[in-house]
Design a protein around this motif. Structure first.
Motif, PDB file in Angstrom:
ATOM      1  N   LEU A 260       3.771  20.979 -20.136  1.00 54.73           N
ATOM      2  CA  LEU A 260       4.561  20.727 -21.347  1.00 54.73           C
ATOM      3  C   LEU A 260       5.733  21.704 -21.431  1.00 54.73           C
ATOM      4  CD1 LEU A 260       4.837  19.165 -23.994  1.00 54.73           C
ATOM      5  CD2 LEU A 260       3.532  20.970 -25.074  1.00 54.73           C
ATOM      6  N   VAL A 264       9.698  20.948 -21.733  1.00 59.14           N
ATOM      7  CA  VAL A 264      10.611  21.474 -22.749  1.00 59.14           C
ATOM      8  C   VAL A 264      11.777  22.197 -22.081  1.00 59.14           C
ATOM      9  CG1 VAL A 264      10.830  23.070 -24.683  1.00 59.14           C
ATOM     10  CG2 VAL A 264       8.805  21.670 -24.476  1.00 59.14           C
ATOM     11  N   TYR A 268      13.237  17.747 -21.915  1.00 56.48           N
ATOM     12  CA  TYR A 268      12.623  16.428 -21.832  1.00 56.48           C
ATOM     13  C   TYR A 268      13.469  15.474 -20.985  1.00 56.48           C
ATOM     14  CZ  TYR A 268      10.780  18.454 -26.148  1.00 56.48           C
ATOM     15  OH  TYR A 268      10.252  19.305 -27.076  1.00 56.48           O
ATOM     16  N   VAL A 298       3.215  35.089 -21.822  1.00 64.29           N
ATOM     17  CA  VAL A 298       4.275  35.584 -22.714  1.00 64.29           C
ATOM     18  C   VAL A 298       5.604  34.959 -22.320  1.00 64.29           C
ATOM     19  CG1 VAL A 298       5.512  37.613 -23.500  1.00 64.29           C
ATOM     20  CG2 VAL A 298       3.065  37.748 -23.120  1.00 64.29           C
ATOM     21  N   TYR A 300       6.168  32.212 -20.571  1.00 61.99           N
ATOM     22  CA  TYR A 300       6.180  30.770 -20.842  1.00 61.99           C
ATOM     23  C   TYR A 300       6.399  30.505 -22.320  1.00 61.99           C
ATOM     24  CZ  TYR A 300       4.888  28.832 -16.330  1.00 61.99           C
ATOM     25  OH  TYR A 300       4.908  28.417 -15.033  1.00 61.99           O
ATOM     26  N   GLY A 301       5.699  31.307 -23.152  1.00 58.83           N
ATOM     27  CA  GLY A 301       5.850  31.119 -24.593  1.00 58.83           C
ATOM     28  C   GLY A 301       7.272  31.368 -25.031  1.00 58.83           C
ATOM     29  N   LEU A 302       7.859  32.459 -24.506  1.00 56.72           N
ATOM     30  CA  LEU A 302       9.240  32.778 -24.882  1.00 56.72           C
ATOM     31  C   LEU A 302      10.198  31.704 -24.394  1.00 56.72           C
ATOM     32  CD1 LEU A 302       9.369  36.628 -24.266  1.00 56.72           C
ATOM     33  CD2 LEU A 302       9.372  35.423 -26.448  1.00 56.72           C
ATOM     34  N   LEU A 304       9.521  28.564 -23.891  1.00 57.69           N
ATOM     35  CA  LEU A 304       9.320  27.389 -24.740  1.00 57.69           C
ATOM     36  C   LEU A 304      10.081  27.533 -26.053  1.00 57.69           C
ATOM     37  CD1 LEU A 304       7.455  24.842 -24.747  1.00 57.69           C
ATOM     38  CD2 LEU A 304       5.883  26.165 -26.105  1.00 57.69           C
ATOM     39  N   LEU A 305       9.871  28.687 -26.715  1.00 60.77           N
ATOM     40  CA  LEU A 305      10.529  28.906 -28.002  1.00 60.77           C
ATOM     41  C   LEU A 305      12.031  28.962 -27.843  1.00 60.77           C
ATOM     42  CD1 LEU A 305       8.276  31.556 -29.673  1.00 60.77           C
ATOM     43  CD2 LEU A 305       8.677  29.218 -30.384  1.00 60.77           C
ATOM     44  N   ILE A 308      13.499  25.572 -27.437  1.00 63.91           N
ATOM     45  CA  ILE A 308      13.454  24.797 -28.678  1.00 63.91           C
ATOM     46  C   ILE A 308      14.529  25.293 -29.639  1.00 63.91           C
ATOM     47  CG2 ILE A 308      12.076  24.477 -30.767  1.00 63.91           C
ATOM     48  CD1 ILE A 308       9.679  24.086 -28.962  1.00 63.91           C
ATOM     49  N   LEU A 309      14.674  26.628 -29.722  1.00 63.27           N
ATOM     50  CA  LEU A 309      15.680  27.157 -30.647  1.00 63.27           C
ATOM     51  C   LEU A 309      17.087  26.849 -30.155  1.00 63.27           C
ATOM     52  CD1 LEU A 309      14.010  30.497 -31.707  1.00 63.27           C
ATOM     53  CD2 LEU A 309      14.157  28.369 -32.969  1.00 63.27           C
ATOM     54  N   HIS A 312      17.848  23.478 -31.001  1.00 64.12           N
ATOM     55  CA  HIS A 312      18.091  23.305 -32.428  1.00 64.12           C
ATOM     56  C   HIS A 312      19.472  23.812 -32.835  1.00 64.12           C
ATOM     57  CE1 HIS A 312      17.179  23.067 -36.689  1.00 64.12           C
ATOM     58  NE2 HIS A 312      17.661  24.282 -36.817  1.00 64.12           N
ATOM     59  N   TYR A 313      19.812  25.015 -32.333  1.00 63.26           N
ATOM     60  CA  TYR A 313      21.047  25.647 -32.832  1.00 63.26           C
ATOM     61  C   TYR A 313      22.285  25.247 -32.044  1.00 63.26           C
ATOM     62  CZ  TYR A 313      18.370  28.511 -36.009  1.00 63.26           C
ATOM     63  OH  TYR A 313      17.568  28.909 -37.029  1.00 63.26           O
ATOM     64  N   ARG A 316      24.664  22.682 -33.497  1.00 65.96           N
ATOM     65  CA  ARG A 316      25.327  23.211 -34.697  1.00 65.96           C
ATOM     66  C   ARG A 316      26.474  24.155 -34.316  1.00 65.96           C
ATOM     67  NH1 ARG A 316      20.766  22.007 -38.358  1.00 65.96           N
ATOM     68  NH2 ARG A 316      19.763  20.826 -36.728  1.00 65.96           N
TER      69      ARG A 316
ATOM     70  N   VAL B  95      13.288  24.379 -37.687  1.00 68.05           N
ATOM     71  CA  VAL B  95      12.882  23.223 -36.877  1.00 68.05           C
ATOM     72  C   VAL B  95      11.914  22.336 -37.657  1.00 68.05           C
ATOM     73  CG1 VAL B  95      12.004  22.551 -34.622  1.00 68.05           C
ATOM     74  CG2 VAL B  95      13.137  24.740 -34.879  1.00 68.05           C
ATOM     75  N   GLU B  98      13.294  19.511 -39.402  1.00 67.16           N
ATOM     76  CA  GLU B  98      14.022  18.558 -38.570  1.00 67.16           C
ATOM     77  C   GLU B  98      13.063  17.627 -37.828  1.00 67.16           C
ATOM     78  OE1 GLU B  98      16.418  19.876 -35.132  1.00 67.16           O
ATOM     79  OE2 GLU B  98      18.031  19.602 -36.571  1.00 67.16           O
ATOM     80  N   THR B 102       8.703  18.672 -32.570  1.00 62.91           N
ATOM     81  CA  THR B 102       9.240  19.865 -31.920  1.00 62.91           C
ATOM     82  C   THR B 102       8.577  21.122 -32.464  1.00 62.91           C
ATOM     83  OG1 THR B 102      11.302  18.657 -31.901  1.00 62.91           O
ATOM     84  CG2 THR B 102      11.394  20.931 -31.218  1.00 62.91           C
ATOM     85  N   GLY B 109       4.045  27.571 -28.115  1.00 63.39           N
ATOM     86  CA  GLY B 109       4.726  28.745 -27.565  1.00 63.39           C
ATOM     87  C   GLY B 109       4.178  30.024 -28.173  1.00 63.39           C
ATOM     88  N   PHE B 110       3.986  30.016 -29.502  1.00 63.94           N
ATOM     89  CA  PHE B 110       3.423  31.205 -30.152  1.00 63.94           C
ATOM     90  C   PHE B 110       1.990  31.446 -29.685  1.00 63.94           C
ATOM     91  CE2 PHE B 110       6.802  30.250 -33.208  1.00 63.94           C
ATOM     92  CZ  PHE B 110       7.408  31.481 -33.221  1.00 63.94           C
ATOM     93  N   LEU B 112       0.835  30.784 -26.731  1.00 65.85           N
ATOM     94  CA  LEU B 112       0.941  31.414 -25.410  1.00 65.85           C
ATOM     95  C   LEU B 112       1.273  32.892 -25.545  1.00 65.85           C
ATOM     96  CD1 LEU B 112       2.923  28.681 -23.469  1.00 65.85           C
ATOM     97  CD2 LEU B 112       0.674  29.524 -22.883  1.00 65.85           C
ATOM     98  N   ILE B 113       2.218  33.210 -26.442  1.00 66.36           N
ATOM     99  CA  ILE B 113       2.611  34.613 -26.596  1.00 66.36           C
ATOM    100  C   ILE B 113       1.439  35.433 -27.118  1.00 66.36           C
ATOM    101  CG2 ILE B 113       4.145  36.174 -27.841  1.00 66.36           C
ATOM    102  CD1 ILE B 113       6.246  33.980 -27.759  1.00 66.36           C
ATOM    103  N   GLY B 116      -0.898  36.056 -24.328  1.00 69.29           N
ATOM    104  CA  GLY B 116      -0.379  37.054 -23.398  1.00 69.29           C
ATOM    105  C   GLY B 116      -0.464  38.456 -23.973  1.00 69.29           C
TER     106      GLY B 116
END
Lengths: 328, 299
Positions: A260, A264, A268, A298, A300-302, A304-305, A308-309, A312-313, A316, B95, B98, B102, B109-110, B112-113, B116
């Motif tokens: 996943l 991301v 996608y 850590v 992968y999580g970062l 992913l986030l 996504i951010l 999003h931004y 804009r 998000v 919206e 998503t 993601g959080f 996963l963090i 970790g």
């Protein structure tokens, strides 16, 4: 009308003329040609890793397909990859049957189980499918280890039967994965243009309109999961052949989430370059960080986030910049 | 005779202990449902964040990080959980309004963090984390009741009771219900969606910590324990319909009992597969949750 005139593009520069040439089709052909000759330049271990990249790219594509066509998220695609991988592994080690028979079997099983798991949540909000796939991901390692008579348990299976007898096995493991990836990407691109693909997209974005045109929402939702499950099983089959071993370690809950994350990270995307980015991310990051395992989740999580951010931004910020340019 | 004996000595104790763990699944599920009801996000980081805070309690009370008393350690961990929930919601709130899909992916993601960070701070070792409760046990009508059972029951009843009182009778609770029912109308009436979402996320985090601290003594604490525990909470939430707080409570107890019976009578090795089956069957039979009549679909 005047609005359109004021937005007339300026005369194309050399660079934009070049980028205008790079239609998706052309980019894909150039990329595939490059990849065809890459093994000649690289060593054996890199060729092997790239084969795994291609296989994982198919898995990333399966997850992205579900998001794009179904608007749903799966965190249990390891079930389908495991299904495909063990179809290849079991047919190979028990019966000596090569990919000619096991890939179609994997595809059929993947589609069938995709339909089966989508069926209970067909009328419900998309999160029900997500929770179902969460349970699916956690159940996979358990099933593999408990059916050890068939799956070889912890030790796994070794896939050794060649696809084309008489050709170097290392080259086969690379080119079969590449061919599979290109085929799947091509099929997905054709799906986008087909009546069925249009109907699926319509059912996702405008359910009422789709109903009016005779596409039932339930049908659309479960068939997207079926297609995605089939593609996931193809990923597993390729992974088994190119990676040469099939073991429970490749189908953990984390692997499912990583697919996943790959999806991301590639926004996608369904095109060949995009899914290659996702597949490379899924394959290479654990290898590069293998010495410091705890940083992998850590990172992968970062990632992913972050994606996504950015997703999003970015629009804009771009809009704000354009507005500034127009007023200035 | 033998059937009656096995019922008395196996079935009733199994149902009793299943109910006890079920209360904990309900605590987890209530948090998931609260978040989903108002912000339409499925919080996949719930288990990992609760696991991280359970590890914090261990680290702060055992001397790995500090040697505080158990109570102080729990207090600090609770504050940490509140801070983490606040941070997570603050980051994803743009998000959330919206796309719920998503933002659901973002919670992964959080998760996963958090996983970790737990690994980085405490390693992959298995540790024991017990509750400072008096050890006693007595038997009533063939049931073997321990101090742990009564503690869990008491904490669960007090916590869930307090939650329901807040949601039913306070202004905040009314705002929460209004937003869950119709966010647009609630906003038109002058409610601040974001502050109510914060309330839900923070309450859920606290419920998660309580659940995690109470479940850990029955097993042990490792990076994955609490995350696996939360799968049961997810199943409980699905059985309850995912948007019903009483449903989550009933679902939790039901899952606790079913899991206990399954592991005892069938096999402990297929517990996740069993949960998958329960989820699939529950979605087919009670698509809107066990407490609601089967009716129109909710797409």
């Amino acid at each position: 009308m005047s609005d359109q005139v004021s937005h007339m593009p300026s005369p194309p520069s050399a660079l934009s003329r070049l980028s205008g040439l790079a239609t998706p089709g052309v980019t894909a052909v150039v990329l595939v040609t490059l990849l065809l000759f890459l093994p000649a330049l690289l060593g054996g271990s890199w060729t092997f890793t790239l084969g795994l990249c291609f296989a994982n790219s198919i898995g990333v594509l399966a997850v992205s397909l579900l998001v794009r066509y179904g608007g749903e998220v799966s965190i249990g695609h390891t079930f389908f990859t495991a299904l495909g991988a063990y179809s290849v592994g079991v047919l190979d080690t028990r019966y000596g049957i090569s990919l000619w028979a096991s890939v179609p079997l994997a595809l059929v099983l993947g589609v069938a189980f995709g339909l089966l798991f989508a069926w209970p949540s067909r009328n419900l909000h998309g999160i029900y499918l997500a929770v179902t796939t969460l349970a699916l991901a956690l159940a996979v390692p358990e099933m593999i280890n408990n059916f050890d008579g068939l799956t070889g348990g912890y030790e796994g299976l070794y896939v050794a039967t060649p696809f084309l007898p008489g050709v170097d096995m290392g080259a086969q493991r690379y080119y079969v994965a590449l061919a599979m990836l290109v085929l799947v990407c091509f099929a997905v691109a054709r799906l986008r243009l087909s009546r069925q693909g249009m109907a699926l997209l319509l059912a996702k974005t405008h359910p009422a309109a789709a109903d009016a045109f005779g596409t039932r929402r339930v049908w659309a939702r479960i068939s997207v999961m079926g297609i995605s499950g089939g593609v996931g099983a193809l990923c597993g089959a390729t992974l088994a052949f190119s990676g040469s071993t099939v073991s429970p370690g490749g189908f953990t809950f984390w692997q499912a989430i990583f697919l996943l994350v790959g999806s991301v990270v590639s926004f996608y995307g369904l095109s060949l370059p995009r899914v290659l980015i996702g597949g490379a991310f899924v394959t290479l990051v654990p290898q590069l960080l293998s010495a410091s395992g705890a940083w992998i989740p850590v990172l992968y999580g970062l990632a992913l986030l972050g994606m996504i951010l950015i997703g999003h931004y970015m629009p804009r910020i771009r809009k704000a910049l354009n507005r500034n340019r127009e007023t200035g | 005779m033998t059937v009656w004996d096995s019922l008395l000595y196996d079935l009733f104790p199994l149902i009793w202990s299943g109910m006890i763990t079920g209360c904990l699944y309900a605590l987890g599920a209530l948090g998931l449902v609260m978040i989903f009801k108002c912000s339409k996000v499925v919080n996949f980081s719930h288990g990992n964040v609760a696991g991280l805070t359970a590890f914090l309690v261990y680290g702060l009370s055992s001397g790995v990080l500090m040697s505080l008393s158990w109570g102080a350690a729990v207090l600090v961990a609770m504050l940490a959980a509140v801070a983490i929930a606040f941070l997570i919601y603050s980051i994803i709130s743009p998000v959330v309004f919206e796309s719920d899909l998503t933002s659901t992916i973002a919670t992964l993601g959080f998760g996963l963090i958090a996983q970790g960070v737990t690994l980085l701070m405490f390693g992959a070792d298995i540790v024991a984390l017990d509750l400072p409760i008096p050890r006693f046990a007595f038997s009533v009508l063939g049931l073997f009741v321990t101090g742990y059972d009564l503690t869990v029951l008491a904490v669960a009843i007090v916590t869930i009771g307090a939650l329901f009182i807040v949601i039913d009778y306070t202004k905040l609770g009314i705002a929460f219900r209004a937003i869950s029912e119709n966010p647009f109308a609630a906003e038109v009436c002058g409610l601040n969606l974001r502050s109510v979402h914060y309330f839900a996320w923070i309450t859920a985090a606290i419920l998660g910590v309580i659940g995690a601290l109470l479940i850990v003594p029955t097993t042990f604490l490792s990076v994955t324990t609490v995350a696996t525990f939360m799968l049961q909470a997810f199943a409980a939430a699905v059985i309850g319909g995912f948007a019903s707080l009483p449903g989550a409570l009933v679902g939790g107890v039901l899952i606790g009992i079913l899991m206990n019976l399954f592991t005892f009578y069938v096999s402990p090795e297929y517990s996740s597969t069993f949960l998958l089956g329960v989820i699939l069957v529950a979605l087919n039979i009670f698509p809107n949750g066990i407490l609601q009549k089967v009716g129109g679909s909710r797409v």
